[in-house]
Design a protein around this motif. Structure first.
Motif, PDB file in Angstrom:
ATOM      1  N   GLY A  78     -82.311  72.097  28.889  1.00 39.93           N
ATOM      2  CA  GLY A  78     -82.278  73.070  27.581  1.00 39.93           C
ATOM      3  C   GLY A  78     -83.429  74.112  27.909  1.00 39.93           C
ATOM      4  N   LEU A  79     -83.199  75.479  27.383  1.00 32.26           N
ATOM      5  CA  LEU A  79     -84.306  76.439  27.401  1.00 32.26           C
ATOM      6  C   LEU A  79     -84.475  76.846  26.043  1.00 32.26           C
ATOM      7  N   GLN A  80     -85.973  77.093  25.753  1.00 33.68           N
ATOM      8  CA  GLN A  80     -86.599  77.487  24.528  1.00 33.68           C
ATOM      9  C   GLN A  80     -87.509  78.554  24.663  1.00 33.68           C
ATOM     10  N   GLY A  81     -87.065  79.901  24.011  1.00 35.51           N
ATOM     11  CA  GLY A  81     -88.293  80.855  24.424  1.00 35.51           C
ATOM     12  C   GLY A  81     -89.712  80.499  23.506  1.00 35.51           C
ATOM     13  N   ARG A  82     -90.672  80.899  24.088  1.00 28.66           N
ATOM     14  CA  ARG A  82     -91.981  80.857  23.512  1.00 28.66           C
ATOM     15  C   ARG A  82     -92.635  81.962  23.223  1.00 28.66           C
ATOM     16  N   GLY A  83     -93.328  82.368  22.031  1.00 26.51           N
ATOM     17  CA  GLY A  83     -94.043  83.535  21.937  1.00 26.51           C
ATOM     18  C   GLY A  83     -93.129  84.848  21.832  1.00 26.51           C
ATOM     19  N   THR A  84     -93.722  85.777  22.334  1.00 21.58           N
ATOM     20  CA  THR A  84     -93.280  87.379  22.153  1.00 21.58           C
ATOM     21  C   THR A  84     -92.230  87.560  23.133  1.00 21.58           C
ATOM     22  N   THR A  85     -91.002  88.064  23.093  1.00 20.88           N
ATOM     23  CA  THR A  85     -90.096  88.567  24.119  1.00 20.88           C
ATOM     24  C   THR A  85     -90.011  87.643  25.383  1.00 20.88           C
ATOM     25  N   PRO A  86     -89.385  86.377  24.906  1.00 24.25           N
ATOM     26  CA  PRO A  86     -89.175  85.716  26.534  1.00 24.25           C
ATOM     27  C   PRO A  86     -87.947  86.043  26.895  1.00 24.25           C
ATOM     28  N   ILE A  87     -88.009  86.572  28.183  1.00 21.96           N
ATOM     29  CA  ILE A  87     -86.759  87.200  28.792  1.00 21.96           C
ATOM     30  C   ILE A  87     -86.729  86.539  30.014  1.00 21.96           C
ATOM     31  N   VAL A  88     -85.408  85.978  30.417  1.00 18.66           N
ATOM     32  CA  VAL A  88     -85.074  85.291  31.788  1.00 18.66           C
ATOM     33  C   VAL A  88     -83.901  85.956  32.207  1.00 18.66           C
ATOM     34  N   VAL A  89     -84.024  85.807  33.632  1.00 20.92           N
ATOM     35  CA  VAL A  89     -82.667  86.181  34.291  1.00 20.92           C
ATOM     36  C   VAL A  89     -82.155  85.175  34.859  1.00 20.92           C
ATOM     37  N   SER A  90     -80.734  85.042  34.800  1.00 24.02           N
ATOM     38  CA  SER A  90     -79.868  83.938  35.313  1.00 24.02           C
ATOM     39  C   SER A  90     -79.070  84.273  36.382  1.00 24.02           C
TER      40      SER A  90
END
Length: 285
Positions: A78-90
């Motif tokens: 499972g993925l959880q953003g942390r802090g400001t503007t957590p952006i991932v590419v999948s």
């Protein structure tokens, strides 16, 4: 720690019949995911901005900008953003594609999707490598969703990933694996053992003990091997004088260079060049 998965994603529900991959990017929710999930296909994710918390059945791990995450089928996460503007590419990859690549290239064993571990594999790209990865992803995004274009994206990335040197134990720390990879660059090995230790970011005695435990050699042994391999390439691929080649390896003392080369390759530099360098042969009209 999160509990059993609430959902399992399937390729049948994810990919169109003619799609080999899907590429997307987005900002992650900063709320804790309600449960882990699994999937029956491979996925490559990387943190493009901010930080991300990876949840697995064994705990959690924080990922930062430039971290790559290789997910194999049925690895719960499972993925959880942390802090400001957590952006991932999948990059989601149809089943069978990664298996086929692995069968063609034995050298991929132990990295990326081929670690053989139950947990997702994490590695890191520095700022310049991340920029190159993002540019390659933009090209892939505009390409047809076919295996040819997917492999054109994956193979340069896979060949650039850190690999364990031959003879290194499987339980060697990640920082040593990364330092061995970094030391292959001339700007590192030219500085000898000091350059290698600097790449490790640890004290010299600690680096030496760790290398002996996991590789059976010293930092100087490893770096000198890299230097002599580099020298061999220059001897066969250029007409540069020996003094220039020695200096390019970080060894201005020509006598010491000769001694190291003979010990590593079993031949003098002059003989090595003479036996292996070939001139271009043009057919007669």
């Amino acid at each position: 720690m999160l509990t059993t998965p609430a959902v399992t994603l399937t390729a049948a529900d994810t990919f169109a019949p003619d799609e080999a991959f899907l590429l997307s990017r987005g900002e992650l929710d900063t709320r804790r995911p309600p449960a882990l999930h699994g999937q029956d296909f491979h996925e490559l994710l990387w943190v493009q901005n901010g930080s991300v918390r990876l949840h697995t059945p064994t705990g959690k791990q924080d990922l930062t900008e430039g971290d790559l995450l290789f997910l194999s089928p049925h690895q719960l996460h499972g993925l959880q953003g942390r802090g400001t503007t957590p952006i991932v590419v999948s990059l989601m990859i149809r089943p069978g594609v990664i298996r086929a690549i692995g069968k063609r290239h034995d050298e991929l064993g132990g990295i990326a999707f081929w670690t053989g571990c139950d947990q997702p594999h994490v590695t890191h790209r520095d700022m310049h490598q991340l920029a190159a990865l993002n540019q390659a992803a933009l090209r892939l995004e505009r390409a047809p969703r076919r295996k040819l274009y997917l492999e054109a994206f994956l193979l340069p990335l896979l060949t650039a990933l850190d690999r364990r040197p031959d003879g290194m134990t499987q339980d060697a720390p990640d920082w040593l694996v990364a330092a061995c990879a970094a030391a292959r660059a001339p700007e590192v090995f030219r500085h000898g053992a000091a350059g290698f230790v600097a790449a490790c970011g640890r004290a010299h005695p600690h680096v030496s003990r760790t290398m002996r435990r996991h590789m059976g050699i010293t930092p100087s042994d490893y770096v000198n091997g890299l230097r002599m391999d580099h020298a061999a390439r220059l001897l066969t691929g250029t007409s540069d004088p020996l003094a220039e080649i020695a200096a390019a390896c970080g060894l201005p003392n020509l006598s010491h260079f000769h001694k190291l080369f003979l010990a590593h390759h079993g031949e003098t530099p002059q003989r090595y060049r003479r036996l292996r360098q070939r001139h271009l042969i043009q057919p007669r009209p």
